[in-house]
Design a protein around this motif. Sequence first.
Motif, PDB file in Angstrom:
ATOM      1  N   GLY A 175       0.792  -1.232   0.000  1.00 10.76           N
ATOM      2  CA  GLY A 175       0.000   0.000   0.000  1.00 10.76           C
ATOM      3  C   GLY A 175       0.818   1.272   0.000  1.00 10.76           C
ATOM      4  O   GLY A 175       0.616   2.146  -0.872  1.00 10.76           O
ATOM      5  N   PRO A 176       1.749   1.475   0.945  1.00  8.09           N
ATOM      6  CA  PRO A 176       2.524   2.723   0.954  1.00  8.09           C
ATOM      7  C   PRO A 176       3.320   2.948  -0.333  1.00  8.09           C
ATOM      8  O   PRO A 176       3.484   4.096  -0.769  1.00  8.09           O
ATOM      9  CB  PRO A 176       3.453   2.537   2.150  1.00  8.09           C
ATOM     10  CG  PRO A 176       2.750   1.580   3.038  1.00  8.09           C
ATOM     11  CD  PRO A 176       2.036   0.651   2.122  1.00  8.09           C
TER      12      PRO A 176
ATOM     13  N   LEU B  24       0.882   4.191  -2.781  1.00  6.22           N
ATOM     14  CA  LEU B  24       0.453   5.528  -2.353  1.00  6.22           C
ATOM     15  C   LEU B  24       1.521   6.564  -2.661  1.00  6.22           C
ATOM     16  O   LEU B  24       1.223   7.736  -2.960  1.00  6.22           O
ATOM     17  CB  LEU B  24       0.144   5.515  -0.861  1.00  6.22           C
ATOM     18  CG  LEU B  24      -0.555   6.747  -0.290  1.00  6.22           C
ATOM     19  CD1 LEU B  24      -1.910   6.963  -0.958  1.00  6.22           C
ATOM     20  CD2 LEU B  24      -0.742   6.605   1.216  1.00  6.22           C
TER      21      LEU B  24
ATOM     22  N   ALA C 287       1.013   8.247  -5.949  1.00 10.12           N
ATOM     23  CA  ALA C 287       0.066   9.373  -5.941  1.00 10.12           C
ATOM     24  C   ALA C 287       0.783  10.656  -5.536  1.00 10.12           C
ATOM     25  O   ALA C 287       0.546  11.735  -6.114  1.00 10.12           O
ATOM     26  CB  ALA C 287      -1.089   9.075  -4.993  1.00 10.12           C
ATOM     27  N   THR C 288       1.666  10.549  -4.565  1.00 10.05           N
ATOM     28  CA  THR C 288       2.450  11.715  -4.142  1.00 10.05           C
ATOM     29  C   THR C 288       3.337  12.203  -5.291  1.00 10.05           C
ATOM     30  O   THR C 288       3.453  13.416  -5.540  1.00 10.05           O
ATOM     31  CB  THR C 288       3.322  11.366  -2.920  1.00 10.05           C
ATOM     32  OG1 THR C 288       2.482  10.913  -1.867  1.00 10.05           O
ATOM     33  CG2 THR C 288       4.112  12.566  -2.454  1.00 10.05           C
TER      34      THR C 288
ATOM     35  N   LEU D 184      -5.447   6.139  -5.867  1.00  7.99           N
ATOM     36  CA  LEU D 184      -6.073   6.105  -4.543  1.00  7.99           C
ATOM     37  C   LEU D 184      -7.125   5.007  -4.457  1.00  7.99           C
ATOM     38  O   LEU D 184      -7.264   4.361  -3.402  1.00  7.99           O
ATOM     39  CB  LEU D 184      -6.711   7.467  -4.230  1.00  7.99           C
ATOM     40  CG  LEU D 184      -5.730   8.627  -4.043  1.00  7.99           C
ATOM     41  CD1 LEU D 184      -6.480   9.929  -3.762  1.00  7.99           C
ATOM     42  CD2 LEU D 184      -4.759   8.336  -2.897  1.00  7.99           C
TER      43      LEU D 184
ATOM     44  N   VAL E 279      -5.281   1.793  -3.939  1.00 11.44           N
ATOM     45  CA  VAL E 279      -4.808   1.706  -2.558  1.00 11.44           C
ATOM     46  C   VAL E 279      -5.960   1.374  -1.605  1.00 11.44           C
ATOM     47  O   VAL E 279      -5.825   0.550  -0.686  1.00 11.44           O
ATOM     48  CB  VAL E 279      -4.127   3.023  -2.133  1.00 11.44           C
ATOM     49  CG1 VAL E 279      -3.793   3.013  -0.632  1.00 11.44           C
ATOM     50  CG2 VAL E 279      -2.856   3.233  -2.942  1.00 11.44           C
TER      51      VAL E 279
ATOM     52  N   TYR F 124      -6.152  -1.876   0.859  1.00 14.12           N
ATOM     53  CA  TYR F 124      -6.314  -1.796   2.316  1.00 14.12           C
ATOM     54  C   TYR F 124      -7.595  -2.495   2.778  1.00 14.12           C
ATOM     55  O   TYR F 124      -7.619  -3.117   3.854  1.00 14.12           O
ATOM     56  CB  TYR F 124      -6.321  -0.331   2.777  1.00 14.12           C
ATOM     57  CG  TYR F 124      -4.940   0.286   2.813  1.00 14.12           C
ATOM     58  CD1 TYR F 124      -3.821  -0.500   3.031  1.00 14.12           C
ATOM     59  CD2 TYR F 124      -4.763   1.656   2.638  1.00 14.12           C
ATOM     60  CE1 TYR F 124      -2.548   0.064   3.078  1.00 14.12           C
ATOM     61  CE2 TYR F 124      -3.504   2.232   2.683  1.00 14.12           C
ATOM     62  CZ  TYR F 124      -2.395   1.431   2.901  1.00 14.12           C
ATOM     63  OH  TYR F 124      -1.139   1.984   2.949  1.00 14.12           O
TER      64      TYR F 124
ATOM     65  N   ALA G 206       7.062   6.995   1.109  1.00 11.06           N
ATOM     66  CA  ALA G 206       6.755   5.573   1.346  1.00 11.06           C
ATOM     67  C   ALA G 206       7.749   4.969   2.326  1.00 11.06           C
ATOM     68  O   ALA G 206       7.372   4.179   3.212  1.00 11.06           O
ATOM     69  CB  ALA G 206       6.779   4.816   0.020  1.00 11.06           C
TER      70      ALA G 206
ATOM     71  N   GLN H  35       6.936   5.959   5.781  1.00 14.12           N
ATOM     72  CA  GLN H  35       5.807   5.153   6.249  1.00 14.12           C
ATOM     73  C   GLN H  35       6.266   3.740   6.636  1.00 14.12           C
ATOM     74  O   GLN H  35       5.848   3.178   7.640  1.00 14.12           O
ATOM     75  CB  GLN H  35       4.738   5.060   5.158  1.00 14.12           C
ATOM     76  CG  GLN H  35       3.865   6.301   5.024  1.00 14.12           C
ATOM     77  CD  GLN H  35       2.733   6.081   4.040  1.00 14.12           C
ATOM     78  OE1 GLN H  35       2.917   6.267   2.839  1.00 14.12           O
ATOM     79  NE2 GLN H  35       1.586   5.687   4.549  1.00 14.12           N
TER      80      GLN H  35
END
Length: 671
Positions: A88-89, A92, A95-96, A154, A157, A161, A372, A375
């Motif tokens: 997941g991270p 994600l 997206a960043t 998103l 992700v 999750y 990431a 995280q």
Amino acid sequence: MTQQDVVSTGSTTEGRAPKGKALAATERIQAPVGGPGRGPMGGGMVGQKAMTFGPSARRLVAQMRPDRGKAVAVVVLGVISVALMSVGPRILGQATDLVFSGLFSRTIPAGVTQEQAVEGLRRQGDGNLADMLASMDHVVPGQGVDFDAVRNVLLVVLAIYAGAALLGWLQGFVLNTVVQNTVYRMREEVEAKINRLPLGYFDRSPRGELLSRVTNDIDNVSQTLQQTMSQLMTSLMTVVAVLAMMIWISPLLALIALVSVPISLLVTRAIMKRSQGMFVAQWRRTGRLNAHIEETFSGHSLVKVFGRQHEVEETFAEENDELYRVSFGAQFVSGLIMPSMMFVGNLNYVVIAVVGGLRVASGSLSLGEVQAFIQYTRQFTQPLTTVASMMNLLQSGVASAERVFELLDAEEEPVDAPATSAPAVRRGEVAFEDVAFRYDEDQPLIDDLSLVARPGQTVAIVGPTGAGKTTLVNLVMRFYDVDAGRITLDGVDITAMPRSALRGQIGMVLQDTWLFEGTIRDNIAYGRPDATEEQVLEAARATFVDRFVHSLPDGYDTVIDEEGSNLSAGERQLVTIARAFLTDPALLILDEATSSVDTRTELLLQHAMAALRTDRTSFVIAHRLSTIRDADLILVMEHGAIVEQGTHDQLLHAEGTYARLYNAQFAQAVA
């Protein structure tokens, strides 16, 4: 011994608790100085040698073997769930990168390529900014943020999750089933073990200590497994998965993150080593306090009579203070693990943030990758912190498991020999042939004892306290096995008979009545559950229970508590005699069955026992010599030996020990 082994249970030792034979190496039973610890002011403690944490924890995990299939399912679900959570991270972070690239794209004029923009920044002397732009993907000069792409990332992700959460829930459900089955089996093993333990174990173990192991310690093991197994397994798998992702993103930053692991392990190990002994001491002290409370509550009246409330309160205060001290120490020391781990983790986090920022500035990593990684750093240290925070609970649970395992490892009664063919006719002849027995190897009690109780005879056993009277019947019941010689029932060595078969032919009525919570009818039928209503009533009439039952509110359906407080002492004793009568035993043992009742009730009991003794061999232990005048044979015991035997008249005429005992009882009344 099982509940069916005796007709009525109570005190089976006389004067002092026997010192018994050695138990298992892990279970040394030590009688306290000055007494056996049986009364309300008694002491007593089960000495224990704590196992190490590792073997005990492995043995506890081994208890889950019957559910190995479900355990494999738990691991598979956990691996998939953790893998999804770990991916997941990383996604994600894309997206960043999309947002950051879009914002950077807006600063570049449309029509200029990414390579041209990089070259222009280098000419202006902004080398770091140029390296950062060169490492970016999805740069479209003049376009801005691609919100559709961000939305799609998103949603992916979110789906990951959600799937990880669902699998985690399934893992918890299956794991909870495994844990509950394990504790269920452990309780079954303890119950079965208790039924296989010799009487000596219970004679020398305070009841509160034993109850603490059976209840408090098993409950603590259950709570520990429920609260730690899922988190522990998930945390360990998370550490492995996250570490793999960290190495994938940046081996350098992963190496920095790993520096904290050995430091954390050293800190945790040092704290655990100190706190483990404290947790074992905590549960030992809990057992001692329970033993003291149980004894003082059981003997509350006696404590009041002798005015020992102050001493009891002082003992309680001392034990309670000691339990508070060791509990506080165990919780405080083990509680240092989590703050220490958090401190090390925060230092590591700061270092990674600084180095990661420099790597972004140099273009070696993207901003999303550093985000990431940070995280992952949190995900990496959080499981370690979680494991550390569970150490106090885990240590407490393993300490309780040690105490349960010590009970399970205690030496059991010798295994029954294969059943021999029973005599065709049940006569009830009991013969002692050169019997020798001692509770303690250094203290002889019975040596070279021989006697024969003929079928239908009433054999009375008299003598001073500690002479071995109750020991004699304990040997007949095989609560203890003889050291030499043998005891036969109808010509068959009792050691060649299964204990249940032997005790099924013996009825026992003790001085201390034992009734359980239930109706009078249920208590009478306890020794023979398959008895018909008419058989129960016949036993009640023959033993005079029927005379007082009809004065009770619900007759035979009157519910009595386990103490029998709504019946008098004599009425309780009559119920126990009716219980023995219903079993129709070949051999009857009466141990001071009338010593605590009034004269009128004693007369009723004498008539009831006379009916009960008809056509069966009876052993009667008595201190009141007036109650055994009609016995066919009276045995006078001193120091484990029979010094005289004969009828009442014969022994009085001999003017020996029996005559002195008899005259001593009646001389004061005559005077």
